[in-house]
Design an enzyme around this catalytic site. Structure first.
Site, PDB file in Angstrom:
ATOM      1  N   ASP A  13       0.870  -1.162   0.000  1.00  0.00           N
ATOM      2  CA  ASP A  13       0.000   0.000   0.000  1.00  0.00           C
ATOM      3  C   ASP A  13       0.920   1.229   0.000  1.00  0.00           C
ATOM      4  OD1 ASP A  13      -2.419   1.546   0.368  1.00  0.00           O
ATOM      5  OD2 ASP A  13      -1.796   1.772   2.450  1.00  0.00           O
ATOM      6  N   ASP A  15      -0.060   5.149   0.908  1.00  0.00           N
ATOM      7  CA  ASP A  15      -0.278   6.085   2.007  1.00  0.00           C
ATOM      8  C   ASP A  15      -0.446   5.331   3.324  1.00  0.00           C
ATOM      9  OD1 ASP A  15      -0.424   8.396   0.260  1.00  0.00           O
ATOM     10  OD2 ASP A  15      -2.360   7.621  -0.380  1.00  0.00           O
ATOM     11  N   ASP A 171      -1.565  -0.954   5.832  1.00  0.00           N
ATOM     12  CA  ASP A 171      -1.895  -0.466   7.175  1.00  0.00           C
ATOM     13  C   ASP A 171      -3.386  -0.422   7.458  1.00  0.00           C
ATOM     14  OD1 ASP A 171      -2.050   1.807   5.287  1.00  0.00           O
ATOM     15  OD2 ASP A 171      -2.520   2.982   7.085  1.00  0.00           O
TER      16      ASP A 171
END
Length: 231
Positions: A13, A15, A171
């Site tokens: 991922d 961001d 995240d």
């Protein structure tokens, strides 16, 4: 499962996992608030919403606004964010070393994000990643985005590496859901953005990592179908 080691491919991922982009998002939100005669919001208020996308950040920036007019602000948010892109963001500590370790081991790495592809692609040259990132899938690249498994499946296909030989690192719970649905081992990045009620231990990730620096060690990665240098 094979001997432990770095995976043949690591997909990330963007961001909240590789890039601490919350400061860029904050600058965007505060420009929008200022144009409406509202005072600035703080980073600690916005940060938990970054991984949820523009709509979630707008909800945090304009909590008193009705949903329909707030939804209409998404194009404005993205346009201003494109101007702020990379001006304030930084890599999370240890990310550069983690990517160096993967490359030194002969691993391939790429990015699968829900950020619109044009914005994700714009940031790569600023980071020196345009020649290093083997594949980039954005939230609008395909007909589906995470938590659907399609982006991860297509990313693996484009780099020519079996899904079982890749590991996905993210995240957000949607990252882990996408990996599980794709049949890809996963790592939950605990250093990223999440809201207070979210509990990563319940997401079903194969590994929980506190910091990127942990992932410079082969022992921190989950086992895959094959490992770089495995015998």
């Amino acid at each position: 499962m094979t001997a432990s080691g770095f995976p043949r491919a690591a997909l990330f991922d963007l961001d909240g996992t590789l890039l601490d982009s919350a400061p860029d998002m904050l600058a965007t939100a505060n420009r929008m608030r200022a144009s409406r005669d509202l005072g600035p919001m703080t980073l600690d208020v916005l940060r938990p919403h970054v991984s949820k996308g523009a709509r979630a950040m707008l909800a945090a920036a304009f909590p008193a606004m009705e949903q329909a007019p707030r939804e209409a602000l998404v194009p404005e948010f993205l346009a201003i964010y494109q101007e702020e892109l990379g001006r304030h963001s930084v890599l999370f500590d240890g990310v550069a070393e983690m990517l160096d370790a993967l490359e030194a081991a002969g691993s391939t790495w790429g990015i699968v994000t829900n950020k619109p592809e044009y914005l994700a692609r714009d940031i790569l040259p600023q980071l020196g990643w345009d020649t290093r990132c083997a594949v980039l899938i954005g939230g609008d690249t395909l007909a589906e985005k995470k938590p659907h498994p399609l982006p991860l499946k297509v990313a693996a296909e484009r780099i020519g590496i079996a899904i079982a030989d890749c590991v996905y690192v993210g995240d957000d719970e949607r990252d882990i859901q996408a990996a599980r649905a794709a049949g890809m081992p996963s790592i939950a990045a605990l250093w990223g953005y999440r809201q207070a009620h979210e509990e990563p231990t319940e997401w079903g990730a194969d590994v929980l990592a506190e910091w990127p620096a942990e992932l410079t060690q082969t022992t921190a990665w989950p086992s895959t179908g094959s490992s770089v240098g495995a015998t």
